[in-house]
Motif scaffolding. Structure first.
Motif, mmCIF file in Angstrom:
data_model
loop_
_atom_site.group_PDB
_atom_site.id
_atom_site.type_symbol
_atom_site.label_atom_id
_atom_site.label_comp_id
_atom_site.label_asym_id
_atom_site.label_seq_id
_atom_site.Cartn_x
_atom_site.Cartn_y
_atom_site.Cartn_z
ATOM 1 N N SER A 43 0.776 -0.789 -0.056
ATOM 2 C CA SER A 43 0.425 -0.020 -0.247
ATOM 3 C C SER A 43 1.158 0.635 0.156
ATOM 4 C CB SER A 43 -1.306 0.363 1.583
ATOM 5 O OG SER A 43 -2.035 1.499 1.486
ATOM 6 N N ASP A 44 1.702 1.025 1.152
ATOM 7 C CA ASP A 44 2.925 2.353 1.073
ATOM 8 C C ASP A 44 3.547 2.364 -0.617
ATOM 9 O OD1 ASP A 44 4.421 4.255 2.756
ATOM 10 O OD2 ASP A 44 5.764 3.637 1.460
ATOM 11 N N ALA A 46 2.739 1.496 -3.101
ATOM 12 C CA ALA A 46 1.780 2.445 -4.376
ATOM 13 C C ALA A 46 1.007 3.529 -4.339
ATOM 14 C CB ALA A 46 0.158 1.860 -4.047
ATOM 15 N N GLU A 47 1.276 3.869 -2.753
ATOM 16 C CA GLU A 47 1.430 5.561 -2.379
ATOM 17 C C GLU A 47 2.333 6.503 -3.412
ATOM 18 O OE1 GLU A 47 -0.550 6.593 0.927
ATOM 19 O OE2 GLU A 47 -2.461 4.654 0.843
ATOM 20 N N HIS A 48 3.583 6.093 -2.661
ATOM 21 C CA HIS A 48 4.903 6.283 -3.084
ATOM 22 C C HIS A 48 5.988 5.893 -4.186
ATOM 23 C CE1 HIS A 48 3.651 9.018 0.776
ATOM 24 N NE2 HIS A 48 3.617 7.913 1.396
ATOM 25 N N ARG A 59 7.634 5.371 6.928
ATOM 26 C CA ARG A 59 6.369 6.092 6.546
ATOM 27 C C ARG A 59 5.180 5.334 7.354
ATOM 28 N NH1 ARG A 59 8.169 7.661 1.124
ATOM 29 N NH2 ARG A 59 7.884 5.134 0.945
ATOM 30 N N ALA A 145 -8.736 4.500 -4.363
ATOM 31 C CA ALA A 145 -8.239 4.229 -5.206
ATOM 32 C C ALA A 145 -7.695 2.721 -5.194
ATOM 33 C CB ALA A 145 -7.216 5.117 -4.794
#
Length: 150
Positions: A43-44, A46-48, A59, A145
């Motif tokens: 998930s991280d 995908a976001e970054h 993070r 998302a």
């Protein structure tokens, strides 16, 4: 609902999700703790995109060793790609894979009905439909998302 109730609901939903995920191929055992870690790291990422392992660890609050292990599992599954950081060749940058691997597609296509029925203690089709519809509503509102929703 208060914060504690919401937190406990989230934990219950995570357990149902873990039960619904397909077993890894090759007869590997299911490791619930590492599944959560891998999903948090994915998930991280995908976001970054193009983050170093140390940045992901900072993070997420996970130890760098757990992030490295999760990245290795995601890479093996074809979910992420790694490349040396052009600014510092000692660092590795991680991003989602351009193409969806067979394993990622299998996981995203997993069905929750059996795990949901077990959690509810009922196989009543109408009750399962109602709860599933409520979960869909929550997902649409709170996590639009998510890769599996696009």
């Amino acid at each position: 609902m208060n914060g504690v109730d919401l937190f406990l609901l989230g934990r219950a939903l995570m357990k149902i999700g873990e039960q619904a995920l397909p077993q890894p191929s090759g007869g590997a055992a299911r490791y619930a703790g590492s599944t959560r870690t891998v999903l948090v790291v994915a998930s991280d990422i995908a976001e970054h995109p193009d983050s170093a392992v140390g940045e992901i660890a900072a993070r997420t609050g996970l130890p760098q060793s757990q992030v490295s292990t999760a990245v290795a599992r995601l890479k093996e599954a074809g979910s992420v790609q790694t490349a040396p950081d052009p600014a510092d060749r000692r660092r590795v940058l991680v991003r989602q894979a351009a193409e969806t691997s067979e394993r990622v597609a299998e996981v995203r296509a997993s069905d929750i009905r059996e795990a949901l029925a077990a959690a509810l203690g009922s196989e009543d089709a109408e009750r399962l439909r109602e709860v599933n519809a409520a979960l869909e509503l929550l997902a649409d509102a709170l996590a639009p998302a998510m890769p599996s929703r696009s």
